[in-house]
Every structure is written in C-alpha cells, then in structure tokens.
Design a protein around this motif. Structure first.
Motif, short mmCIF file in Angstrom:
data_model
loop_
_atom_site.label_atom_id
_atom_site.label_comp_id
_atom_site.label_asym_id
_atom_site.label_seq_id
_atom_site.Cartn_x
_atom_site.Cartn_y
_atom_site.Cartn_z
N ALA A 1 -4.73 29.54 -21.38
CA ALA A 1 -5.34 28.22 -21.57
C ALA A 1 -5.11 27.41 -20.31
CB ALA A 1 -4.72 27.52 -22.77
N VAL A 2 -6.18 26.85 -19.77
CA VAL A 2 -6.09 26.03 -18.56
C VAL A 2 -6.64 24.64 -18.89
CG1 VAL A 2 -6.69 25.81 -16.13
CG2 VAL A 2 -6.42 28.09 -17.14
N THR A 3 -5.84 23.63 -18.63
CA THR A 3 -6.20 22.25 -18.90
C THR A 3 -6.21 21.47 -17.59
OG1 THR A 3 -5.24 22.34 -21.12
CG2 THR A 3 -5.59 20.16 -20.17
N TRP A 4 -7.33 20.80 -17.30
CA TRP A 4 -7.50 20.07 -16.05
C TRP A 4 -7.59 18.56 -16.29
CZ3 TRP A 4 -7.60 22.51 -11.31
CH2 TRP A 4 -7.82 23.89 -11.29
N THR A 5 -7.07 17.78 -15.35
CA THR A 5 -7.44 16.37 -15.23
C THR A 5 -8.39 16.25 -14.05
OG1 THR A 5 -5.48 15.93 -13.85
CG2 THR A 5 -5.29 15.48 -16.21
N HIS B 1 -12.05 17.75 -22.78
CA HIS B 1 -13.28 18.35 -23.31
C HIS B 1 -13.24 19.85 -23.08
CE1 HIS B 1 -15.18 14.36 -23.75
NE2 HIS B 1 -14.53 14.07 -22.65
N CYS B 2 -13.55 20.61 -24.11
CA CYS B 2 -13.58 22.07 -23.96
C CYS B 2 -14.85 22.47 -23.24
CB CYS B 2 -13.51 22.74 -25.33
SG CYS B 2 -13.40 24.54 -25.23
N ALA C 1 -17.28 13.67 -20.77
CA ALA C 1 -17.29 15.08 -20.37
C ALA C 1 -17.72 15.22 -18.91
CB ALA C 1 -18.24 15.87 -21.27
N PRO C 2 -17.21 16.23 -18.22
CA PRO C 2 -17.61 16.43 -16.82
C PRO C 2 -19.05 16.91 -16.73
CG PRO C 2 -16.31 18.28 -17.58
CD PRO C 2 -16.27 17.25 -18.69
N SER C 3 -19.62 16.77 -15.56
CA SER C 3 -20.98 17.28 -15.34
C SER C 3 -20.95 18.81 -15.36
CB SER C 3 -21.50 16.81 -13.99
OG SER C 3 -20.80 17.46 -12.93
N PRO C 4 -22.09 19.46 -15.59
CA PRO C 4 -22.12 20.93 -15.57
C PRO C 4 -21.58 21.52 -14.27
CG PRO C 4 -24.13 20.09 -16.55
CD PRO C 4 -23.40 18.90 -16.02
N ALA C 5 -21.87 20.88 -13.14
CA ALA C 5 -21.39 21.41 -11.86
C ALA C 5 -19.88 21.29 -11.75
CB ALA C 5 -22.06 20.66 -10.70
N GLN C 6 -19.34 20.15 -12.18
CA GLN C 6 -17.88 19.98 -12.14
C GLN C 6 -17.19 20.97 -13.07
OE1 GLN C 6 -17.93 15.89 -13.32
NE2 GLN C 6 -17.80 15.10 -11.22
N ALA C 7 -17.76 21.15 -14.26
CA ALA C 7 -17.17 22.09 -15.20
C ALA C 7 -17.20 23.51 -14.64
CB ALA C 7 -17.91 22.02 -16.54
N ALA C 8 -18.32 23.90 -14.04
CA ALA C 8 -18.44 25.26 -13.50
C ALA C 8 -17.42 25.51 -12.40
CB ALA C 8 -19.86 25.47 -12.98
N GLU C 9 -17.21 24.51 -11.55
CA GLU C 9 -16.25 24.69 -10.46
C GLU C 9 -14.83 24.88 -11.01
OE1 GLU C 9 -14.31 22.29 -6.68
OE2 GLU C 9 -16.26 21.68 -7.46
N LEU C 10 -14.46 24.07 -12.00
CA LEU C 10 -13.10 24.17 -12.54
C LEU C 10 -12.92 25.43 -13.39
CD1 LEU C 10 -12.38 20.42 -13.32
CD2 LEU C 10 -11.55 21.81 -11.41
N ILE C 11 -13.97 25.88 -14.05
CA ILE C 11 -13.88 27.15 -14.78
C ILE C 11 -13.61 28.28 -13.79
CG2 ILE C 11 -15.22 28.87 -16.06
CD1 ILE C 11 -16.61 26.48 -17.48
N ALA C 12 -14.31 28.27 -12.64
CA ALA C 12 -14.08 29.31 -11.63
C ALA C 12 -12.65 29.28 -11.12
CB ALA C 12 -15.07 29.12 -10.48
N ARG C 13 -12.09 28.08 -10.96
CA ARG C 13 -10.70 27.96 -10.49
C ARG C 13 -9.68 28.30 -11.57
NH1 ARG C 13 -10.46 22.06 -7.84
NH2 ARG C 13 -8.24 22.64 -7.65
N VAL D 1 -16.10 11.30 -9.16
CA VAL D 1 -16.09 10.87 -10.55
C VAL D 1 -15.65 9.42 -10.60
CG1 VAL D 1 -15.68 13.13 -11.56
CG2 VAL D 1 -13.75 11.80 -10.80
N ALA D 2 -16.21 8.67 -11.55
CA ALA D 2 -15.84 7.27 -11.70
C ALA D 2 -14.50 7.16 -12.39
CB ALA D 2 -16.92 6.55 -12.51
N PRO D 3 -13.75 6.09 -12.12
CA PRO D 3 -12.48 5.88 -12.82
C PRO D 3 -12.72 5.73 -14.32
CG PRO D 3 -12.65 4.43 -10.92
CD PRO D 3 -14.00 5.04 -11.12
N ALA D 4 -11.71 6.18 -15.12
CA ALA D 4 -11.80 5.99 -16.57
C ALA D 4 -11.62 4.51 -16.89
CB ALA D 4 -10.71 6.80 -17.26
N PRO D 5 -12.37 3.99 -17.87
CA PRO D 5 -12.19 2.59 -18.24
C PRO D 5 -10.85 2.36 -18.91
CG PRO D 5 -13.60 3.70 -19.83
CD PRO D 5 -13.35 4.69 -18.72
N ALA D 6 -10.35 1.13 -18.80
CA ALA D 6 -9.11 0.81 -19.50
C ALA D 6 -9.37 0.87 -20.99
CB ALA D 6 -8.62 -0.58 -19.09
N GLY D 7 -8.35 1.28 -21.77
CA GLY D 7 -8.56 1.22 -23.21
C GLY D 7 -7.83 2.21 -24.07
N VAL D 8 -6.92 3.04 -23.53
CA VAL D 8 -6.24 4.01 -24.39
C VAL D 8 -5.44 3.32 -25.49
CG1 VAL D 8 -4.11 4.24 -23.06
CG2 VAL D 8 -4.95 6.17 -24.39
#
Length: 441
Positions: A177-181, A101-102, A72-84, A4-11
């Motif tokens: 509830a599971v929250t991932w970074t 992102h939910c 939002a993560p890609s569908p593959a990334q989301a699927a992997e983390l949902i499984a975990r 995954v690419a780094p998040a841009p500066a800006g919060v």
C-alpha cells in the motif's frame, strides 16, 4: 508534475465534516462511528507538555489549523504517482492513494480470490464486506496519549485498505500500500485494517510518501492488526512524508494463541512525527517482535511511544528501536511492558539505542516495566552515545570524508533492524531512503 492549488482551510470546520459525511455512501454504523469521532475530537484538549504521556514532546508547536482534505488528483498526476509506487516487483497486490483518494484499486491473482482473500480499498470494502469491517474496525482503545488525533482520524475516516486472509491461507508475496500527499496543506487520514484468520500468513508493506520533499501536510494514520490463532503477520511501515508535515500514527495489534507478528517501523520524513504502537498478547504462545529505525536531521522531532500488554501467560514480546540523529534533531522513546496478574511465564524485552551524530542532537529514553505476575522474564534498557572515535578515525585515515564516514557507521548501526524486514527488495528500498536522507543534510 503539474502544479496543485493549496488545500482550503477547513479540516476543523463542522459544516465541511458534515458535507463530507453526506458524500460518503456508507452504512449507518460507519456514519455513527465518524460522528462519535467528531464529538470526541471536539471535547478533547490538545496535549500539553505537562501531560505525562507527552513528556519531552514539544507540544508548543502542535497545530491543526490550516489543513483540509483535497480534491482528487488529475489523471496525469495520478498516473505519475502510480508509476512511482511500483517499489516491489513481486507484490501480491498494490493499492495507491493520493491525498486520500484511491487512484489504483488493488487487484488480486485469481488463485487468491478463489481462496477468499480480500484486499480492497476501505471505501470498496464498506460496500462489499461491511460485516467484516464492523467486527474489526477501530476496536482497540487508544492508550498512549493520542486520543484527540485518533478521534479526528475516526471523524474523517474514508481512505485506506482492508486485508483479510482467511483461515489456513498462506500468501508468501507481500501486499503493498502506497499513500501519497500531493496538495499543499492537505489533511489525510489513511487506515490499514489487517485480519489474519487461524493459521493464515501474510506480509504487507506500507509506504507513506510525499510527492515533493518539502510537502506541508497533516497526516493522521492508524492501523488495526488482528492475528488469529497460529497465524503469521509481517509488516513494514515506512514514514517518508514531506519535511513540513505533521505526522501522527496510532497502531494497535492483537495476537491470539501461537500467533507470530513481526513489525518494522522506519521513519525519515515529517517535521514532527509521533508513533504510538500498542500490542496486546491475548493468547499463550503469542510472539510479537517490534522493531523501529529512524534518521532524524535538522530540527525534526520523532516521538515513539510503545506499549506491550501481556494479557495471557507463556507469551513473548521483543522490542528494539534504533535512532540516528543529526543536526538539532530530537527523538523521544517511551516504552512500557505491562504484565497482567495471570500472565505467568511471560518473556518480554525492550531496548532503545540512540546514535548521536551531532553535539546538538538530543535523545530522551523512558523504558518501563509494570509487572503484576511473579514468574516472568522481563527486562528493558536504553543507550545513547556518539560515534566511536576509533571507528571514525579508521575510516578517515583511509581518505573517507567525515560525512561519508558518519553515514557508513550509521548505516551499520541501523542494519540490525533492516535485516528484520525479511524481504530483500523492501529492505533495499528503505536503505535507499536512508541514503537520500544523509545526502540531504
């Protein structure tokens, strides 16, 4: 998992915040809430070491630069983390967020839907139950020093979940509830809103996890828990962010007449993690039990601040926080029991115990009482010590290596709190995280 690419500066960028608000379809009161949070954040300074509510904290390393929300993560990334995320087999419902992102909205069994139970992502609840949110969301003041971080949370609030158990409904199975970074440098602001009606009963497990153990992120989380008369709410909150994460958690709990609230906070992750936990006992017969455990290693700093406010008489609160420290880790515990003048026959306790597994570890403890009533039972205490030489010798004499012996003794030290989780599978999940933490050292 793909890169995954780094998040841009800006919060901290006003234009990015405004654009985010435009993208988020929400009622006007919610947009106003976010704008008020942004204004408050901009007006408040970062904490300093000489601030009493940040006593002993290393505020020199505080920084909010270089973080931003991520796509939002890609569908593959989301699927992997949902499984975990399927940590609890008998969950009544599961919601999963990745980088704010939910990716898995919760679904409920038909019988719970028929009883009026609501378990929804925050974004969905804003559309389907705006009145419920407006009546309960962020109604508690921030009392323990984290005002600036709570304001930033409010300004960027858009993810999390809402759980509402109507009056008289008892749900035995836990909501999870599971929250991932996931993205390097991501900023997330998860929120938990729990409303239990009169005589309702609910159990919830919150897991805050990192996709990679070295994850760098900014996580500013909050929870509002409202326990109605005679209700029971049991919560487990697990903080296992990545090793380079800054974590700030601001929890507020309110218990009405005869409510029973049990809360267990477990912390193993983050470079620095601050927990602010305020409970208010607003009705006679309310019973609030606060438990905490942490394993801090390396140069981690875990900062725990608690406030038990007895606004009504004939109520009880009990707090026990235990910390095990390795390496050059530091923990700070600062707790206050506050009893109002009319809160007669209050029964309140507060205990902090620290186990030092290294000569370089440091634990500071500041328990306190502020009592304005004269018919009360209140006490506080703190202990800090090393592993018993006799116990260590006993294990070493049986061929157990030093590191393994220390782990066994620390696990035994923490087990008193783990037993309070009240759910075997969830408690075992936490034990597994503790074991991993010791093996990383």
């Amino acid at each position: 998992m793909s890169a995954v690419a780094p998040a841009p500066a800006g919060v901290l960028d006003a234009a990015l915040h405004a654009a985010d608000g435009e993208r988020l379809r929400a009622p006007g009161w919610f947009a106003d809430l976010r704008r008020e949070g942004w204004r408050a954040f901009q007006s408040l300074p970062l904490p300093r070491r000489d601030d009493e509510k940040w006593r002993f904290s290393d505020t020199r390393t505080l920084s909010l630069e270089g973080y931003a929300p991520a796509p939002a993560p890609s569908p593959a990334q989301a699927a992997e983390l949902i499984a975990r995320s399927r940590l609890i087999a008998d969950a009544a419902g599961l919601v999963v967020h990745v980088d704010g992102h939910c990716v898995l909205p919760p679904t409920l069994p038909a019988e719970l839907v028929a009883q009026g139970v609501v378990f929804a992502s925050l974004e969905d609840a804003l559309r389907t139950h705006p009145g419920l949110l407006q009546a309960h969301l962020l109604k508690h003041p921030v009392a323990l020093g984290g005002d600036k971080f709570a304001a930033l949370h409010r300004a960027w609030l858009r993810s999390g979940y809402v759980l509402h158990i109507p009056a008289g409904v008892e749900v035995r199975r836990p909501f999870v509830a599971v929250t991932w970074t996931l993205t390097e440098g991501v900023a997330i602001f998860p929120h938990a809103l729990v409303i239990a009606g009169e005589r309702a009963q609910a159990t919830l497990h919150d897991f805050h996890l990192a996709a990679r153990p070295d994850q760098r992120a900014l996580a500013i989380s909050a929870a509002d828990i409202h326990a109605g008369p005679g209700s029971q709410v049991h919560r487990l909150a697990v903080q296992a962010w990545g090793a380079a994460t800054q974590s700030f958690q601001v929890d507020n709990t309110c218990g009405e007449r005869d409510a029973l609230i049990s809360s267990v906070n477990a912390a193993v992750g983050a470079r620095r993690a601050r927990l602010e936990n305020t409970v208010r006992l607003d009705g006679p017969g309310a019973d609030v039990r606060l438990y905490g455990i942490s394993v801090a290693a390396g140069e981690q700093e875990f900062d725990q601040r608690t406030l038990q406010v007895h606004a009504a008489g004939q109520a009880k609160s009990d707090l026990l926080f235990k910390n095990a420290l390795l390496g050059k880790a530091r923990t700070i515990f600062s707790g206050l029991i506050k009893v109002a003048p009319d809160a007669q026959r209050t029964d309140a306790y507060q205990t902090n115990r620290n186990l030092l597994l290294s000569p370089d570890a440091e634990a500071d403890s500041l328990p306190g009482l502020e009592i304005e009533a004269n018919d009360v039972k209140c006490s506080h205490g703190a202990t800090t010590g090393q592993v018993s030489p006799e116990e260590l010798f006993y294990l070493r004499a049986r061929g157990i290596p030093l590191a393994a012996a220390q782990e066994l003794l620390a696990q035994g030290f923490l087990e008193e709190v783990l037993a309070k989780v009240g759910h075997d599978e969830a408690a075992e999940a936490v034990r597994g995280m503790l074991r991993e933490k010791f093996h990383e050292v």
